[in-house]
Design a protein around this motif. Structure first.
Motif, PDB file in Angstrom:
ATOM      1  N   ALA A  32      61.126 -58.395 -38.606  1.00 55.14           N
ATOM      2  CA  ALA A  32      61.030 -57.441 -39.708  1.00 55.14           C
ATOM      3  C   ALA A  32      59.615 -56.928 -39.869  1.00 55.14           C
ATOM      4  N   LEU A  33      58.656 -57.813 -39.850  1.00 60.08           N
ATOM      5  CA  LEU A  33      57.271 -57.404 -40.004  1.00 60.08           C
ATOM      6  C   LEU A  33      56.437 -57.982 -38.882  1.00 60.08           C
ATOM      7  N   GLY A  34      56.524 -57.348 -37.758  1.00 62.97           N
ATOM      8  CA  GLY A  34      55.685 -57.706 -36.637  1.00 62.97           C
ATOM      9  C   GLY A  34      54.450 -56.821 -36.627  1.00 62.97           C
ATOM     10  N   TYR A  35      53.663 -56.966 -35.608  1.00 63.49           N
ATOM     11  CA  TYR A  35      52.425 -56.201 -35.493  1.00 63.49           C
ATOM     12  C   TYR A  35      52.666 -54.696 -35.559  1.00 63.49           C
ATOM     13  N   GLN A  36      53.659 -54.216 -34.817  1.00 61.85           N
ATOM     14  CA  GLN A  36      53.884 -52.773 -34.776  1.00 61.85           C
ATOM     15  C   GLN A  36      54.354 -52.234 -36.130  1.00 61.85           C
ATOM     16  N   ALA A  37      55.189 -52.980 -36.823  1.00 62.40           N
ATOM     17  CA  ALA A  37      55.659 -52.534 -38.137  1.00 62.40           C
ATOM     18  C   ALA A  37      54.501 -52.423 -39.123  1.00 62.40           C
ATOM     19  N   VAL A  38      53.602 -53.384 -39.106  1.00 58.39           N
ATOM     20  CA  VAL A  38      52.450 -53.346 -40.019  1.00 58.39           C
ATOM     21  C   VAL A  38      51.475 -52.250 -39.599  1.00 58.39           C
ATOM     22  N   ALA A  39      51.289 -52.070 -38.305  1.00 57.70           N
ATOM     23  CA  ALA A  39      50.439 -50.973 -37.834  1.00 57.70           C
ATOM     24  C   ALA A  39      51.003 -49.628 -38.293  1.00 57.70           C
ATOM     25  N   GLN A  40      52.317 -49.488 -38.235  1.00 54.64           N
ATOM     26  CA  GLN A  40      52.953 -48.248 -38.689  1.00 54.64           C
ATOM     27  C   GLN A  40      52.768 -48.067 -40.197  1.00 54.64           C
ATOM     28  N   LEU A  41      52.896 -49.134 -40.978  1.00 60.50           N
ATOM     29  CA  LEU A  41      52.648 -49.065 -42.421  1.00 60.50           C
ATOM     30  C   LEU A  41      51.225 -48.594 -42.704  1.00 60.50           C
TER      31      LEU A  41
END
Length: 149
Positions: A32-41
């Motif tokens: 749900a909240l991996g590196y790419q998801a947080v980078a996108q946020l």
């Protein structure tokens, strides 16, 4: 300046947060909240792809919260509560409401503003103490995925 409108969590953010909550409750927190998801946020919040700004934002979030959007912390704090992905402190940043701080997207917008769009991280203990450094390699890969480079 941060305004009351900046504390508003949009309908889209509420829907995204609900989807995230569903994934977290299913035990799929890593996906749900991996590196790419947080980078996108971070990118969606206004941190540009310039230099390593997205990577730094991502690594700081990993060091601060382990990518857990609803985590709070008072350990080591003389004042306030650290809240959310970037652990926005309630004492030092009272302009950021609890609702905003515990919304992944709104917390990202607050972190973008406080860090001057990813140019200044000195307010974060983890950055000052190089606790983000072990996460930079994966954060750089996430930045490349989000920024296309």
């Amino acid at each position: 300046p941060w305004t009351d409108d900046d504390n508003l969590v949009s309908d889209d953010e509420v829907a995204s947060d609900a989807e995230l909550d569903g994934m977290l409750s299913d035990g799929k927190a890593d996906s749900a909240l991996g590196y790419q998801a947080v980078a996108q946020l971070a990118h969606d919040a206004g941190i540009p792809c310039t230099g390593e700004r997205i990577a730094l934002a991502t690594a700081v979030a990993k060091a601060e919260s382990g990518f857990r959007p609803r985590i709070t912390n008072t350990a080591g704090n003389a004042h306030g509560i650290d809240r959310g992905l970037w652990q926005i402190n309630s004492y030092w940043h009272p302009e950021v409401s609890a609702t905003c701080a515990l919304s992944a997207s709104c917390n990202a917008r607050a972190a973008a503003r406080i860090s001057r769009q990813g140019r200044r991280w000195r307010e974060w203990w983890t950055w000052k103490n190089n606790k983000h450094v072990p996460f930079m390699s994966r954060a750089r890969a996430a930045q490349a995925a989000v920024c296309g480079g």
